[in-house]
Design an enzyme around this catalytic site. Structure first.
Site, PDB file in Angstrom:
ATOM      1  N   HIS A 256     -42.715 -25.478   4.721  1.00 51.98           N
ATOM      2  CA  HIS A 256     -42.739 -24.212   3.984  1.00 51.98           C
ATOM      3  C   HIS A 256     -44.189 -23.820   3.709  1.00 51.98           C
ATOM      4  O   HIS A 256     -45.022 -24.662   3.363  1.00 51.98           O
ATOM      5  CB  HIS A 256     -42.049 -24.360   2.617  1.00 51.98           C
ATOM      6  CG  HIS A 256     -40.568 -24.606   2.687  1.00 51.98           C
ATOM      7  ND1 HIS A 256     -39.822 -24.469   3.834  1.00 51.98           N
ATOM      8  CD2 HIS A 256     -39.688 -24.957   1.704  1.00 51.98           C
ATOM      9  CE1 HIS A 256     -38.551 -24.753   3.561  1.00 51.98           C
ATOM     10  NE2 HIS A 256     -38.443 -25.052   2.280  1.00 51.98           N
TER      11      HIS A 256
ATOM     12  N   CYS B 122     -37.509 -27.884  -2.938  1.00 50.92           N
ATOM     13  CA  CYS B 122     -38.689 -28.139  -2.094  1.00 50.92           C
ATOM     14  C   CYS B 122     -39.803 -27.114  -2.304  1.00 50.92           C
ATOM     15  O   CYS B 122     -40.993 -27.449  -2.210  1.00 50.92           O
ATOM     16  CB  CYS B 122     -38.282 -28.182  -0.630  1.00 50.92           C
ATOM     17  SG  CYS B 122     -37.133 -26.899  -0.146  1.00 50.92           S
TER      18      CYS B 122
HETATM   19  N1  LIG Z   1     -33.696 -29.679   3.832  1.00 54.07           N
HETATM   20  C1  LIG Z   1     -34.627 -29.637   2.880  1.00 54.07           C
HETATM   21  O1  LIG Z   1     -35.805 -29.314   3.110  1.00 54.07           O
HETATM   22  C2  LIG Z   1     -34.257 -29.974   1.476  1.00 54.07           C
HETATM   23  C3  LIG Z   1     -35.265 -30.047   0.520  1.00 54.07           C
HETATM   24  C4  LIG Z   1     -34.939 -30.373  -0.796  1.00 54.07           C
HETATM   25  C5  LIG Z   1     -33.621 -30.616  -1.121  1.00 54.07           C
HETATM   26  N2  LIG Z   1     -32.659 -30.533  -0.169  1.00 54.07           N
HETATM   27  C6  LIG Z   1     -31.286 -30.820  -0.567  1.00 54.07           C
HETATM   28  O2  LIG Z   1     -30.864 -32.028   0.044  1.00 54.07           O
HETATM   29  C7  LIG Z   1     -29.453 -31.966   0.332  1.00 54.07           C
HETATM   30  C8  LIG Z   1     -29.219 -32.241   1.802  1.00 54.07           C
HETATM   31  O3  LIG Z   1     -29.919 -31.306   2.583  1.00 54.07           O
HETATM   32  P1  LIG Z   1     -30.096 -31.467   4.162  1.00 54.07           P
HETATM   33  O4  LIG Z   1     -31.049 -30.391   4.528  1.00 54.07           O
HETATM   34  O5  LIG Z   1     -30.391 -32.864   4.546  1.00 54.07           O
HETATM   35  O6  LIG Z   1     -28.618 -31.090   4.678  1.00 54.07           O
HETATM   36  P2  LIG Z   1     -27.861 -31.496   6.037  1.00 54.07           P
HETATM   37  O7  LIG Z   1     -28.817 -31.708   7.139  1.00 54.07           O
HETATM   38  O8  LIG Z   1     -26.810 -30.468   6.203  1.00 54.07           O
HETATM   39  O9  LIG Z   1     -27.179 -32.917   5.693  1.00 54.07           O
HETATM   40  C9  LIG Z   1     -26.124 -33.038   4.781  1.00 54.07           C
HETATM   41  C10 LIG Z   1     -25.735 -34.505   4.640  1.00 54.07           C
HETATM   42  O10 LIG Z   1     -24.713 -34.598   3.645  1.00 54.07           O
HETATM   43  C11 LIG Z   1     -23.604 -35.317   4.198  1.00 54.07           C
HETATM   44  N3  LIG Z   1     -22.352 -34.877   3.601  1.00 54.07           N
HETATM   45  C12 LIG Z   1     -21.805 -33.635   3.620  1.00 54.07           C
HETATM   46  N4  LIG Z   1     -20.619 -33.633   2.971  1.00 54.07           N
HETATM   47  C13 LIG Z   1     -20.410 -34.906   2.545  1.00 54.07           C
HETATM   48  C14 LIG Z   1     -19.378 -35.556   1.826  1.00 54.07           C
HETATM   49  N5  LIG Z   1     -18.293 -34.886   1.410  1.00 54.07           N
HETATM   50  N6  LIG Z   1     -19.509 -36.882   1.569  1.00 54.07           N
HETATM   51  C15 LIG Z   1     -20.591 -37.561   1.989  1.00 54.07           C
HETATM   52  N7  LIG Z   1     -21.612 -37.017   2.672  1.00 54.07           N
HETATM   53  C16 LIG Z   1     -21.525 -35.687   2.940  1.00 54.07           C
HETATM   54  C17 LIG Z   1     -23.660 -34.996   5.661  1.00 54.07           C
HETATM   55  O11 LIG Z   1     -22.893 -35.956   6.375  1.00 54.07           O
HETATM   56  P3  LIG Z   1     -22.165 -35.598   7.779  1.00 54.07           P
HETATM   57  O12 LIG Z   1     -23.241 -35.646   8.821  1.00 54.07           O
HETATM   58  O13 LIG Z   1     -21.176 -36.690   7.914  1.00 54.07           O
HETATM   59  O14 LIG Z   1     -21.547 -34.238   7.602  1.00 54.07           O
HETATM   60  C18 LIG Z   1     -25.161 -35.109   5.914  1.00 54.07           C
HETATM   61  O15 LIG Z   1     -25.524 -36.479   5.995  1.00 54.07           O
HETATM   62  C19 LIG Z   1     -29.000 -30.588  -0.143  1.00 54.07           C
HETATM   63  O16 LIG Z   1     -28.511 -30.701  -1.455  1.00 54.07           O
HETATM   64  C20 LIG Z   1     -30.281 -29.779  -0.134  1.00 54.07           C
HETATM   65  O17 LIG Z   1     -30.244 -28.703  -1.044  1.00 54.07           O
HETATM   66  C21 LIG Z   1     -32.939 -30.240   1.123  1.00 54.07           C
END
Ligand SMILES: NC(=O)c1ccc[n+]([C@@H]2O[C@H](COP(=O)([O-])OP(=O)(O)OC[C@H]3O[C@@H](n4cnc5c(N)ncnc54)[C@H](OP(=O)(O)O)[C@@H]3O)[C@@H](O)[C@H]2O)c1
Length: 356
Positions: free
Chosen positions: A239, A124
């Site tokens: 950010h 991001c």
């Molecule tokens: N947040 C940002 O600004 C941002 C920006 C760019 C990229 N990213 C990337 O996007 C990804 C997700 O980030 P996030 O911020 O959305 O994280 P998050 O809020 O922690 O959400 C994680 C998601 O992944 C699911 N998950 C976890 N373990 C799993 C498994 N074994 N099988 C299937 N689903 C699973 C979770 O499901 P449950 O609810 O069932 O646990 C939840 O839906 C990461 O790789 C992060 O680096 C994030």
């Protein structure tokens, strides 16, 4: 008929993607949300979540949008590809693989055409700067970049947002804040000069290394001189980034503002005397990136300073993912390499890069 899977649908990025698909009238006949087994049966955006379990039916999807972390992407993205879907992945798992396009929709959409089943969405912090950096590069050539970032907690996911809220609530009510579980130190009323982790004795964090490497890959400049200090601040979302940009030819602040006013996905907000500059509170919920405080760095020739702010959940992740999916559908690029007879990704997670 277009069928779309959203993997990580209950998370910070996943819920934003589902909202955006609806807002932008994405032409899908069916959207199926997946998350971990824990979330099976939950409702998100009016849809029932399926658990990503070994018996999950992955067949018949044209596109799978992933935001479930690297280990889930490593294990499951190749399985969706094998079943015929094109995966657009938000994690860092595939970004630096040579045969995986790393795409910012305003900057290098042409890279999408070379996909072999997986397309990666950049980090991001890099993502929201590139719609600003690319037009400057095209006009006067980038020489050296210095980034200091001020990153919100939603960038770490839904649990980090809760951690900041809980700690801030306790402190404001004169109670001891709960111990941190997501960050190494308290984030409420604090600033952490660490985003992600320090690996193998490296004195840069993994986030800083990613921003540096991904800017080089997307700009096609493997030798670009760039350094970064990434900092976590107690802001819920969006950010903010300070960039010091040295160029090969001179660019005045006025010409830079005119150039960026024409750049797709960029909004110039730059009347500092009137208190008008990009703010996290104003970028929240927006798909564009905002740039202001454009001024000369008087300590170095051909160098500008500027301030870039973007919604890390939207342009920094979900918006760009959905924009890539829109291009795939518009251009009919939705069938994966596997369906065309190639098997480019190993289930173990290593891109082997060779058609079967
Ligand atoms: N947040 C940002 O600004 C941002 C920006 C760019 C990229 N990213 C990337 O996007 C990804 C997700 O980030 P996030 O911020 O959305 O994280 P998050 O809020 O922690 O959400 C994680 C998601 O992944 C699911 N998950 C976890 N373990 C799993 C498994 N074994 N099988 C299937 N689903 C699973 C979770 O499901 P449950 O609810 O069932 O646990 C939840 O839906 C990461 O790789 C992060 O680096 C994030």
């Amino acid at each position: 008929m277009t069928r779309l899977a959203v993997v990580g649908a209950t998370g910070a990025v996943g819920t934003t993607m589902l909202r955006l698909l609806r807002e932008r009238n994405f032409p899908a006949d069916e959207i199926v949300p997946f998350a971990s087994e824990r979330s099976a049966g939950k409702e998100v955006e009016g849809l029932t979540v399926r658990g990503l379990t070994p018996d999950a039916d992955l067949s018949g999807f044209d596109i799978a949008l992933f935001s479930a972390g690297s280990s889930t992407s490593r294990e499951w993205a190749p399985r969706f590809v094998e079943q015929g879907a094109v995966v657009v992945d938000n994690s860092s798992c595939w970004r630096m693989e040579p045969d995986v396009p790393l795409v910012v929709s305003e900057v290098n959409p042409e890279a999408i055409a070379s996909h072999r089943g997986i397309i990666a969405n950049p980090n991001c912090t890099a993502m929201q700067a590139l719609p600003v950096l690319k037009p400057i590069h095209d006009a006067v050539a980038l020489e050296r970049l210095v980034l200091s970032s001020y990153q919100s907690v939603s960038g770490t996911g839904a649990k980090a947002v809760a951690e900041l809220q809980d700690q801030a609530h306790a402190i404001l009510h004169e109670m001891d804040p709960p111990n941190p579980t997501i960050y190494p130190h308290r984030i409420a009323f604090n600033i952490l000069p660490q985003v992600e982790t320090f690996k193998d004795g490296d004195d840069y964090t993994t986030e800083e290394r990613k921003v540096i490497a991904e800017c080089r890959k997307i700009l096609g400049m493997p030798d670009l001189r760039i350094t970064a200090t990434c900092v976590r601040v107690p802001v819920m979302n969006c950010h903010s980034e300070s960039w010091n940009i040295e160029t090969r030819s001179d660019l005045s602040p006025d010409d830079c503002r005119s150039l960026l006013a024409e750049a797709p996905g960029v909004v110039v907000v730059d009347e500092p005397g009137a208190g008008r500059y990009p703010l996290a509170s104003e970028a929240n919920g927006r798909d564009e990136v905002f740039v202001g405080r454009i001024r000369r760095d008087d300590s170095n020739e051909r160098t500008l300073n500027m301030w870039i702010v973007g919604d890390n959940l939207r342009k920094g992740a979900a918006t760009n993912t959905v924009q890539i999916a829109e291009v795939l559908v518009e251009r009919g690029w939705v069938r994966s390499a596997a369906v065309r007879g190639a098997a480019p990704y190993q289930a173990e997670g290593t891109a082997i890069g060779a058609p079967a």
